[in-house]
Design a protein around this motif. Structure first.
Motif, mmCIF file in Angstrom:
data_model
loop_
_atom_site.group_PDB
_atom_site.id
_atom_site.type_symbol
_atom_site.label_atom_id
_atom_site.label_comp_id
_atom_site.label_asym_id
_atom_site.label_seq_id
_atom_site.Cartn_x
_atom_site.Cartn_y
_atom_site.Cartn_z
ATOM 1 N N GLY A 13 0.784 -1.223 0.000
ATOM 2 C CA GLY A 13 0.000 0.000 0.000
ATOM 3 C C GLY A 13 0.818 1.277 0.000
ATOM 4 N N SER A 14 2.100 1.178 0.283
ATOM 5 C CA SER A 14 3.008 2.326 0.328
ATOM 6 C C SER A 14 4.405 1.788 0.609
ATOM 7 N N VAL A 15 5.389 2.673 0.553
ATOM 8 C CA VAL A 15 6.739 2.265 0.921
ATOM 9 C C VAL A 15 6.768 1.810 2.377
ATOM 10 N N ALA A 16 6.157 2.606 3.268
ATOM 11 C CA ALA A 16 6.157 2.260 4.689
ATOM 12 C C ALA A 16 5.430 0.942 4.936
ATOM 13 N N GLY A 17 4.290 0.755 4.280
ATOM 14 C CA GLY A 17 3.542 -0.477 4.457
ATOM 15 C C GLY A 17 4.290 -1.685 3.931
ATOM 16 N N THR A 18 5.017 -1.501 2.836
ATOM 17 C CA THR A 18 5.789 -2.611 2.265
ATOM 18 C C THR A 18 6.964 -2.972 3.160
#
Length: 248
Positions: free
Chosen positions: A117-122
């Motif tokens: 879902g995003s860099v942070a989520g990944t």
């Protein structure tokens, strides 16, 4: 389960589905100081070039997950070609939410951070499969120079200027998430050319072989517009790199 067919068409001849060239991929493997037997998990593994060449060159053991049936089959063929089929396995499946039963020394998502879902989520997802002391690899675009207008950002296939950060900001964002950046390898304009321009010959040959296909008009439109778009926008404004992270 598969990726949109247009990508299977335009990138069917690609071994690497991002702006890295083989030498950049080799540089990254060497920079990580991979040891024989190191376990690598690659979410969004494409045609398997990273795992297969690292298995050959460094003796790693790898697992790749990818939604494309075509790319997964190509990855298995590449493993056979390089004589590493016993070291690496490729699974056709959804990498989004995938967590390995066995912790890995390196967990990668190189160019598919939509899976979390995003860099942070990944990064949060990858950390769930990482052994203590292991390394996370994130491949992500950044602005080489900030686009002066939203239209230019859209010419780079971004939705908005805010989709990406400039390089110092991207690096700083990893620190804010609690990670040290311990290595990075950046693509260059030649890498972008090899990634984008290789699609054009593939599209032309596909059009000649499939004149009545339902996607013919879409492919023809892309072939007519992509060379100019790439030269004007992506090549000049968009960077891309792989960043090695370790939790603090």
């Amino acid at each position: 389960m598969d990726i949109p067919r247009i990508f299977n068409i335009t990138e069917s001849a690609h071994r690497i589905h991002n702006p890295f060239t083989p030498d950049k991929l080799a540089t990254l493997g060497a920079a990580l100081r991979l040891e024989p037997g190191a376990r690598v998990l690659d979410l969004g593994s494409g045609s398997g070039e990273m795992l297969c060449t690292w298995a050959r060159d460094h003796g790693i053991i790898g697992t790749g997950i990818d939604m494309s049936r075509l790319f997964t089959e190509q990855a298995k063929q590449r493993a056979e070609e390089l004589g590493v089929a016993r070291q690496v396995q490729f699974i056709h499946g959804d990498a989004a939410g995938y967590v390995s039963d066995e912790k890995a020394d390196v967990v990668a998502c190189v160019g598919a951070t939509w899976i979390g879902g995003s860099v942070a989520g990944t990064i949060e997802l990858l950390a769930r499969s990482l052994r203590a002391g292991g390394v996370i690899l994130i491949g992500e675009p950044y602005w080489r120079q900030l686009p002066p207008t939203e239209d230019i950002a859209k010419g780079c296939l971004a939705n908005s200027i805010s989709d990406f950060l400039i390089l110092p900001e991207l690096i700083a964002s990893f620190g804010k998430l609690g990670y040290d950046v311990v290595e990075m390898v950046l693509a260059n304009q030649d890498g972008w050319d090899r990634y984008e321009a290789a699609k054009w010959l593939t599209m032309r040959r596909w059009l000649e072989a499939n004149p009545d296909d339902e996607l013919g008009e879409e492919v023809r439109t892309k072939l007519s517009s992509e060379p100019e778009r790439h030269a004007a926008y992506t090549r000049e404004y968009l960077g891309w790199g792989v960043f090695a992270l370790m939790p603090r």
